[in-house]
Scaffold this active site. Structure first.
Site, PDB file in Angstrom:
ATOM      1  N   ASP A 114      76.743 -26.570  34.071  1.00 19.05           N
ATOM      2  CA  ASP A 114      76.912 -25.247  33.615  1.00 19.05           C
ATOM      3  C   ASP A 114      78.263 -24.726  33.558  1.00 19.05           C
ATOM      4  OD1 ASP A 114      74.109 -25.550  34.250  1.00 19.05           O
ATOM      5  OD2 ASP A 114      73.850 -23.182  34.757  1.00 19.05           O
ATOM      6  N   ARG A 125      78.094 -14.806  47.826  1.00 19.22           N
ATOM      7  CA  ARG A 125      78.691 -14.065  46.405  1.00 19.22           C
ATOM      8  C   ARG A 125      79.744 -13.424  46.749  1.00 19.22           C
ATOM      9  NH1 ARG A 125      76.964 -18.438  44.848  1.00 19.22           N
ATOM     10  NH2 ARG A 125      74.719 -18.672  44.476  1.00 19.22           N
ATOM     11  N   ASP A 184      72.546 -13.213  41.080  1.00 19.37           N
ATOM     12  CA  ASP A 184      73.924 -13.716  41.365  1.00 19.37           C
ATOM     13  C   ASP A 184      74.857 -12.906  40.758  1.00 19.37           C
ATOM     14  OD1 ASP A 184      73.365 -15.205  43.728  1.00 19.37           O
ATOM     15  OD2 ASP A 184      72.778 -17.053  42.609  1.00 19.37           O
ATOM     16  N   SER A 219      67.686 -25.974  39.756  1.00 27.29           N
ATOM     17  CA  SER A 219      68.637 -25.032  40.129  1.00 27.29           C
ATOM     18  C   SER A 219      68.895 -24.941  41.650  1.00 27.29           C
ATOM     19  CB  SER A 219      68.242 -23.644  39.394  1.00 27.29           C
ATOM     20  OG  SER A 219      69.366 -22.672  39.730  1.00 27.29           O
TER      21      SER A 219
END
Ligand code: ARG
Length: 403
Positions: free
Chosen positions: A16, A96, A125, A179
């Site tokens: 990604d 995060r 996220d 994922s």
């Protein structure tokens, strides 16, 4: 489109973000600096450097954030015994704000006016990254390619990769990977067959814990030492925060501790199903509750439990750098002044059970609670009055109801 001078991209080196790197360079025609954080994801980071070099990136930053992650994010959260929706230990949620903090710091350092991330438009996220950037430096723009480009699926992503000669990774079985988000606290797996919550997760989704059924038949006894609410040692050996969590991940993983198959409510509005593995975190939650059980006053402990769901939801929803999270943190941290001592746990076939606890600051009094004779003055008649007054309104209520 607004003119961007320079972008710092949160870059894992995976498919990604490699595509995002290419897309940013083509779309904005400006310099992209890559930032790769080592959060203990257990992957080699040198391939990320190689991929970034291949893509022509001049400024490649790889930073080891493991100690900061555990000491400044995981441990403060653990002090609260935080669980989202009663079960999720928030392994992705808590990483995060740390990544966002460093993206912002790096943007300032290299004179970038924007940061970019690879989170999709359906997830939590993106919210966590962007709320953190908002709170830390509102002048920095955020670019979220997944919300801008016209790639709409993982299939289209692979096609884009092939067109631009970006290597497409596959799992050990040659299939497209799940994922996955991994760090020192957890591994989270979503997507593919897991999207059907009625279907049992296949064994191969689990990465860092054995199936409890296959775990050793002999239990393992361990001790965790705490000082002022934070774990500081395992089996009597003092360790840094990251080393301690790494050690417990190994111990827990071997005994199948910390697996969770969960359907949760995302902030953005949909339900999602994921598999979590949080071996060390699961041990630490049990151990922390164990040491709190003898060191916290009842009302203090119950107040903590009342605000915990609220605190956990703030972290889940991305409000780590918000005033209300900091206020709750101050309350939680204040409660931990005497949360010191040692907890013994038994790891066995998927469970981490507290079997004993001891503290120099304990509030527990065997002499007070004992069924035997005691030296502490406790007048049993006081209990009679205590119950009589607590029962006063219940007697009125029952009489009125005609019982
Ligand atoms: N659902 C989890 C959360 O919102 C994990 C998200 C990231 N995980 C992933 N496998 N992509 O915190």
């Amino acid at each position: 489109m607004t003119k961007i001078e320079k972008i710092v991209l949160s870059y894992s080196g995976g498919l990604d973000t490699s595509i995002i790197l290419k897309w940013l360079q083509e779309t904005y025609g400006c310099e992209v600096v890559t930032f790769t954080a080592d959060l203990g994801q257990g992957e080699e980071l040198e391939p990320a450097r190689a991929h970034a070099e291949m893509a022509g990136v001049k400024d490649i930053r790889i930073v080891d954030l493991r100690e900061e992650f555990v000491s400044d994010f995981v441990f403060p959260m653990l002090r609260a015994n935080a669980l989202y929706e009663g079960q999720y230990l928030l392994g992705s949620s808590i990483a995060r704000p740390l990544i966002a903090k460093h993206l912002v710091g790096m943007a300032r350092e290299v004179g970038a006016d924007a940061v970019a991330h690879g989170a999709t438009g359906k997830g939590n996220d993106q919210i966590r990254f962007e709320l953190a950037v908002n709170a830390l430096d509102p002048s920095i723009k955020v670019i979220a390619p997944w919300r801008q480009w016209n790639i709409r699926s993982r299939l289209q992503l692979s096609e884009y990769a092939e067109k631009h000669r970006i290597p497409v990774p596959s799992d050990k079985r040659g299939e497209a990977p799940f994922s996955i988000d991994a760090n020192l606290l957890h591994t989270s797996t979503e997507g593919k067959s897991l999207e059907n919550p009625a279907e049992v997760a296949p064994d191969h989704v689990y990465q860092r814990t054995v199936d409890p059924v296959d775990a050793p038949d002999t239990p393992e006894i361990i001790t965790v030492g705490f000082e002022r609410g934070d774990p500081v040692s395992v089996n009597g050996k003092a360790m840094t925060p990251a080393a301690l969590l790494t050690e417990l991940n190994g111990l827990g993983g071997r005994h199948g501790v910390g697996r969770l198959d969960l359907v949760e409510n995302r902030f953005i509005g949909m339900k999602s199903r994921g598999i979590y593995e949080t071996p060390g975190g699961t041990i630490l939650l049990a151990a922390h509750r164990g040491i709190e059980s003898i060191t916290l006053d009842r009302a203090a402990a119950h107040l903590k439990d009342e605000i915990m769901p609220r605190y956990a939801e703030l972290i889940y929803n991305g409000f780590w750098f918000a005033p209300e999270r900091e206020m709750l943190q101050a309350l939680i941290d204040h409660s931990q002044a005497f949360v010191s001592g040692e907890v013994t746990l038994r790891l066995y076939k998927g469970s981490a059970s507290v079997i004993s606890r001891a503290s120099p600051c304990s509030l527990y009094s065997a002499d007070l609670v004992t069924f035997e004779e005691s030296t502490i003055a406790f007048d049993h008649h006081d209990a009679e009055g205590f119950i009589r007054l607590n029962g006063l309104r219940l007697r009125s209520w029952a009489a009125r109801n005609g019982r």
